[in-house]
Design an enzyme around this catalytic site. Sequence first.
Site, short mmCIF file in Angstrom:
data_model
loop_
_atom_site.label_atom_id
_atom_site.label_comp_id
_atom_site.label_asym_id
_atom_site.label_seq_id
_atom_site.Cartn_x
_atom_site.Cartn_y
_atom_site.Cartn_z
N ASP A 23 0.82 -1.21 0.00
CA ASP A 23 0.00 0.00 0.00
C ASP A 23 0.86 1.26 0.00
O ASP A 23 0.59 2.21 -0.74
CB ASP A 23 -0.93 0.00 1.22
CG ASP A 23 -1.97 -1.10 1.15
OD1 ASP A 23 -1.87 -1.94 0.25
OD2 ASP A 23 -2.87 -1.12 1.98
N TYR A 211 5.22 -14.31 -1.67
CA TYR A 211 4.86 -14.81 -0.35
C TYR A 211 5.40 -16.23 -0.24
O TYR A 211 6.03 -16.75 -1.17
CB TYR A 211 3.34 -14.80 -0.18
CG TYR A 211 2.71 -13.44 -0.41
CD1 TYR A 211 2.91 -12.40 0.48
CD2 TYR A 211 1.92 -13.21 -1.54
CE1 TYR A 211 2.33 -11.15 0.28
CE2 TYR A 211 1.34 -11.97 -1.75
CZ TYR A 211 1.55 -10.94 -0.85
OH TYR A 211 0.99 -9.71 -1.08
N GLN A 275 12.58 2.48 -4.35
CA GLN A 275 11.73 2.11 -5.47
C GLN A 275 12.44 2.22 -6.81
O GLN A 275 12.25 1.37 -7.69
CB GLN A 275 10.46 2.97 -5.47
CG GLN A 275 9.51 2.61 -4.33
CD GLN A 275 8.23 3.41 -4.40
OE1 GLN A 275 8.24 4.59 -4.73
NE2 GLN A 275 7.12 2.78 -4.06
N ARG A 291 4.79 -9.92 -6.10
CA ARG A 291 3.60 -10.10 -5.29
C ARG A 291 2.88 -8.76 -5.12
O ARG A 291 3.38 -7.72 -5.52
CB ARG A 291 3.97 -10.66 -3.92
CG ARG A 291 4.58 -9.65 -2.96
CD ARG A 291 5.10 -10.32 -1.71
NE ARG A 291 5.31 -9.35 -0.63
CZ ARG A 291 6.13 -9.55 0.39
NH1 ARG A 291 6.84 -10.66 0.47
NH2 ARG A 291 6.24 -8.64 1.35
N GLY A 292 1.70 -8.81 -4.49
CA GLY A 292 1.01 -7.58 -4.12
C GLY A 292 0.56 -6.77 -5.31
O GLY A 292 0.19 -7.30 -6.35
N GLU A 293 0.57 -5.45 -5.17
CA GLU A 293 0.12 -4.56 -6.25
C GLU A 293 1.24 -3.73 -6.84
O GLU A 293 1.38 -3.67 -8.06
CB GLU A 293 -0.99 -3.62 -5.75
CG GLU A 293 -1.47 -2.65 -6.82
CD GLU A 293 -2.74 -1.92 -6.45
OE1 GLU A 293 -2.92 -0.78 -6.92
OE2 GLU A 293 -3.56 -2.48 -5.69
#
Length: 398
Positions: A23, A211, A275, A291-293
């Site tokens: 997030d 993960y 980043q 993984r994730g967004e």
Amino acid sequence: MVNDSANLLHWDIFCAVVDNYGDIGVTWRLAKQLSNEKQINVCLWVDDLHSFSHILPQLDPLLTTQVHHGITINLWSNPLAIEYQPGSVLIEAFACELPDEVKHALLTLYVQHKADPKLQQPPVWINLEYLSAESWVAGCHGLPSMQANGLKKHFYFPGFSDSTGGLLCERELFQRRDEWQNNPLNRMALFSQLGLSGINPQDKVISVFSYESTALLALCRLWQQSEQVIHALIPKGRSLNSLTCILPKPIDELNSGDQIRLGNLIIHILPMTDQEGYDKLLWSCDFNIVRGEDSFLRAQWAAKPFIWHIYVQEEDYHLIKLDAFMQVYCNNLPPELANSWQALNLAFNQEQGEQAIKHWQQLNLVNLPLLQHAKQWPVDAINDVDLASRLVQFVKNS
């Protein structure tokens, strides 16, 4: 109508850190783009500065307020240690539930403006949702939600079609990526900078940020038997938890830069990076497991083949989201190639080790159509207008 006040170009973004980096990774990129490209004064409120500091090393987790890259970063404490000053836009990232002080400030402005329209009105209130390729997203994007107190909140859905909020992508990202990838020396210099030694230009390099998954263990066992050397670049964290049975020592005894040779597989322990460094890592690898967004979208922008390890949800709803994306991504791929890539992603997410091995072997990673598709996909997916630009226009229309 946007506030006609001194706060016209002041936006606040509230982010509750979930899963360490996902997030905050999205909201930090959005804040920087709004500031750099749209000249908006952004204040980012974050509830976990320690996790945030892993992707922004200059951040001091002990400070309640600080400025980096032109962004004011405030600690979101309870109660707020810094008074919230309403601007023209308020973004509630991923339904993080705004602090009571903020809601009170919004209501106060609403009541005052209703009594006297000359006074400042409440900011445009936006709930930034998670990225999804599901078909229903287009119908829900931009819908208003009237709150019990009379305030109005809009739901903003990123997505892959014209009818959604678009995808987060900086203006010159693709140009910078192409310049980087066109010079092989950049890749080798990056590996050296990260303390990764022994990687030759012709070696296959795979980044892993997943993960826990038994499928990852199965693939590593397969890579051990590879005819060519394979380097797996893995940071300390959840991916390594899947590999404890093949690691020579406990994870907490491993350090950044350590190498573990298992047959023709060499595992390198990656240091954490910011980043920009992570983008360059994705650009420099032959294959990326993400993984994730945030890392999921950056893997697409890297124009390289990848596996998306999606966050598990109740009743396997994450597999529906995965399938929706795979259908969109594979639209222009030859059926046989599309089936192999989808099957590999599904096997990895369902922790089907043997199936992951089977489909990895079937998927020819140097197959020209797959590489061409990975290169063309970002151009098609961005659909001319990025998320930040669409978001600014959405606010103007609101």
